[in-house]
Motif scaffolding. Structure first.
Motif, PDB file in Angstrom:
ATOM      1  N   ALA A 211      37.945  35.249  40.350  1.00 40.79           N
ATOM      2  CA  ALA A 211      39.359  35.192  40.713  1.00 40.79           C
ATOM      3  C   ALA A 211      39.509  35.122  42.229  1.00 40.79           C
ATOM      4  N   TRP A 212      40.701  34.684  42.707  1.00 35.07           N
ATOM      5  CA  TRP A 212      41.028  34.553  44.126  1.00 35.07           C
ATOM      6  C   TRP A 212      40.024  33.633  44.827  1.00 35.07           C
TER       7      TRP A 212
ATOM      8  N   THR B 277      36.941  33.799  44.958  1.00 29.06           N
ATOM      9  CA  THR B 277      35.946  34.596  45.668  1.00 29.06           C
ATOM     10  C   THR B 277      34.600  33.900  45.734  1.00 29.06           C
TER      11      THR B 277
ATOM     12  N   GLY C 215      31.926  39.379  44.547  1.00 26.71           N
ATOM     13  CA  GLY C 215      32.812  39.745  43.453  1.00 26.71           C
ATOM     14  C   GLY C 215      32.014  39.767  42.169  1.00 26.71           C
TER      15      GLY C 215
ATOM     16  N   PRO D  48      40.100  44.046  50.468  1.00 28.44           N
ATOM     17  CA  PRO D  48      41.372  43.429  50.088  1.00 28.44           C
ATOM     18  C   PRO D  48      42.557  44.041  50.808  1.00 28.44           C
TER      19      PRO D  48
ATOM     20  N   ALA E 106      43.235  41.026  37.738  1.00 28.89           N
ATOM     21  CA  ALA E 106      42.494  41.474  38.918  1.00 28.89           C
ATOM     22  C   ALA E 106      43.419  41.945  40.035  1.00 28.89           C
TER      23      ALA E 106
ATOM     24  N   ARG F   8      37.032  44.963  41.488  1.00 32.55           N
ATOM     25  CA  ARG F   8      37.208  43.837  42.411  1.00 32.55           C
ATOM     26  C   ARG F   8      38.016  42.711  41.771  1.00 32.55           C
ATOM     27  N   ASP F   9      37.390  41.554  41.586  1.00 33.12           N
ATOM     28  CA  ASP F   9      38.114  40.386  41.093  1.00 33.12           C
ATOM     29  C   ASP F   9      38.075  40.272  39.575  1.00 33.12           C
ATOM     30  N   GLU F  10      37.710  41.334  38.903  1.00 29.47           N
ATOM     31  CA  GLU F  10      37.561  41.323  37.454  1.00 29.47           C
ATOM     32  C   GLU F  10      38.780  41.959  36.802  1.00 29.47           C
TER      33      GLU F  10
ATOM     34  N   ARG G  14      40.711  32.742  51.263  1.00 23.43           N
ATOM     35  CA  ARG G  14      40.753  34.184  51.016  1.00 23.43           C
ATOM     36  C   ARG G  14      41.473  34.954  52.111  1.00 23.43           C
TER      37      ARG G  14
END
Length: 534
Positions: free
Chosen positions: A347-348, A350, A343, A235, A407, A398-400, A225
């Protein structure tokens, strides 16, 4: 990785990318009365305007002293000044053609004309109608001067100096509203409903002229990350999402830039759009709603305190319900890194490796543990832990994935939030007015603040509508609701016509570069050339 850009830190005003981060502030809203005099007083104010280089250097020195000593360095104090202008202010100082060159339709329209899309009251007798605002709306303003200081006595003296400079003959300006703000002494860092605020912020990319990164990096380079985050949950975002003329965030890959915004006159480079909303908070109404709604819900284990946390997405301490779903965890809330390290999807990566791993060679902020030992949540794609209508999930998916794209594209909706509470605490004076002077910076009001507010806050199906709901913390208007899921994923609906947050002032501003103020906005009015025969 792509090298991050060198920021023109002597030209960008300091509150934009660094933030003043002071306990005391005053926001002075002015109406322009005489152009030539206004330009002259603005030129006199120019040497006192605080650039990014000064603000960022002070913030870094303060951070290091606090990390090293464990307590703030009491002798380290500063006072900062920035200035921004509404559409009408820029038109008077720079001319209508230059204002027309801006592409941001929200800024050119002004907040009053857009207030209906923000959900503000349409009834002229309602407290939140623009005609009743303290500034903006029925009391137009052309400029705002932000003054922030560690010492309230220094703030007061600086306020008197600035106001005298701008309003004394021939200052050219008339004061419309003076808004004092301060962190709450009884609950520092908390807003008046009792929740810790300002935990989640994007981290601008870029290097200062000193060579330092504007957003210090805390993640271990071996953590997957580290490319995406400066600190757990914060981020990295390319600075062009906040400042015109700098590289923007690519919607395809976290570490890649996109071309800069070129959406205004040539002098708009290094400037940023500023949104200010004065929001009054009715603490008694909010608490009463939570008590009555919790009692009416057929949802096991939901007290008024837990219902409030579900609507916010955090407990009062700042602990996210994603990591502490059943009860508040003050220790988690106090740890800035752990409280922001989560998150909603995966994604990423997390959620792939648990809490972020931190570098061992960098001093940590006070209260942050090098080892995050708090429970780590699973992905909450079904929104059982944190409702999709929760305030922190509505305005920051966030990661959604959201309605605007994947995302990563959410990074292009981020804003740099500033502002402070105003008014006394509820317990000290229940009848007094109190609230939040909300302020945020961005490169596009249309794609950032307006998208978050007009669409995500006010519409139940976005940024993600399964299950649907409005942001009841900020939402305005009738017929608002939020859907909560119990442990068995059964839906429960909370309905409201919120009256606990009322807009009482606001406007869209542009925070120009220091060069633009010197060469354009404060430059003397040139007399019209004589025509032959005159």
């Amino acid at each position: 990785m792509t090298e991050e850009p060198l920021l023109p830190d002597g030209d960008i005003q300091g509150d934009v990318l660094a933030g003043f981060r002071k306990d005391h502030a005053r926001y002075l809203f002015y109406r322009l009365e005489a152009v030539a005099a206004a330009k002259a007083s603005l030129a006199a104010l120019l040497p006192r305007i605080s650039p990014l280089a000064d603000v960022a250097a002070f913030n870094e020195a303060f951070r290091r002293a606090r990390s090293r000593r464990g307590e703030p360095a009491g002798a380290m104090t500063a006072v900062w000044i920035n200035v921004a202008f509404s559409r009408t202010g820029l038109a008077a100082l720079a001319g209508e053609p230059d204002v027309d060159a801006f592409a941001d339709s929200a800024f050119k329209a002004g907040m009053r004309k857009q207030s209906r899309s923000l959900g503000d009251a349409e009834d002229t007798a309602a407290p939140g109608h623009p005609n009743r605002w303290l500034f903006g709306g029925g009391r137009p303003v052309d400029a705002v001067v932000t003054i922030a200081a560690d010492d309230p006595r220094v703030l007061s003296a600086t306020h008197e100096y600035v106001d005298a400079l701008l309003t004394a003959r021939p200052g050219g300006w008339t004061l419309v509203h003076d808004q004092p703000c301060a962190t709450r002494r009884e609950q520092p860092g908390h807003e008046h409903f009792g929740f810790r605020d300002g935990i989640s912020q994007p981290a601008p990319r870029g290097r200062l002229s000193s060579g330092a990164l504007i957003s210090p990096r805390y993640l271990d380079p071996d953590d997957p990350r580290a490319e995406a985050f400066a600190r757990p949950g914060s981020p990295l975002v390319w600075p062009g999402e906040f400042v015109l003329g700098l590289p923007r965030q690519s919607p395809a890959r976290v570490g890649e830039p996109a071309p800069a915004w070129r959406t205004g006159p040539s002098w708009a480079v290094n400037g940023s759009f500023l949104v200010i909303r004065r929001l009054s908070q009715d603490v008694d109404a909010f608490r009463r709603f939570c008590r009555e709604s919790a009692a009416a819900l057929a949802m096991p284990g939901v007290s008024s305190e837990r219902l409030a946390a579900l609507l916010v997405g955090r407990w009062p301490s700042g602990a996210p319900i994603s990591r502490s779903p059943e009860a508040d965890d003050p220790a988690l809330g106090r740890d800035d890194f752990a409280a922001n390290d989560f998150g909603f999807a995966s994604a990423w990566r997390t959620h792939a490796t648990g809490p972020a791993r931190l570098r061992g060679d960098v001093p940590l902020p006070r209260g942050v543990s090098r080892t995050d030992g708090f429970p780590w949540p699973e992905a909450d794609t079904d929104a059982v832990r944190c409702p999709t209508a929760a305030h922190i999930r509505k305005i920051n998916p966030r990661d959604e994935a959201s309605d605007v794209g994947g995302a990563i594209d959410n990074l292009r909706r981020t804003i740099l939030r500033r502002g402070l509470p105003f008014g006394p605490s509820y317990d000290s004076d229940p009848a007094a007015e109190r609230g939040l002077l909300f302020a945020c910076y961005q490169a596009s009001i249309v794609d950032q603040f307006a998208k978050l507010t007009n669409s995500w806050v006010q519409r139940p199906a976005v940024p993600r509508g399964r299950p649907p709901g409005h942001d009841l913390l900020l939402g305005q208007g009738e017929g608002l609701f939020a859907t909560l899921l119990d442990a068995e994923a059964r839906p429960h609906t909370v309905s409201a016509s919120p009256s606990w947050v009322t807009p009482t002032g606001g406007e869209y501003f542009f925070t120009p570069s220091i060069t633009a103020i010197r060469n354009v906005l404060a430059a003397p009015v040139r007399p019209a050339p004589e025509r032959p025969g005159d």
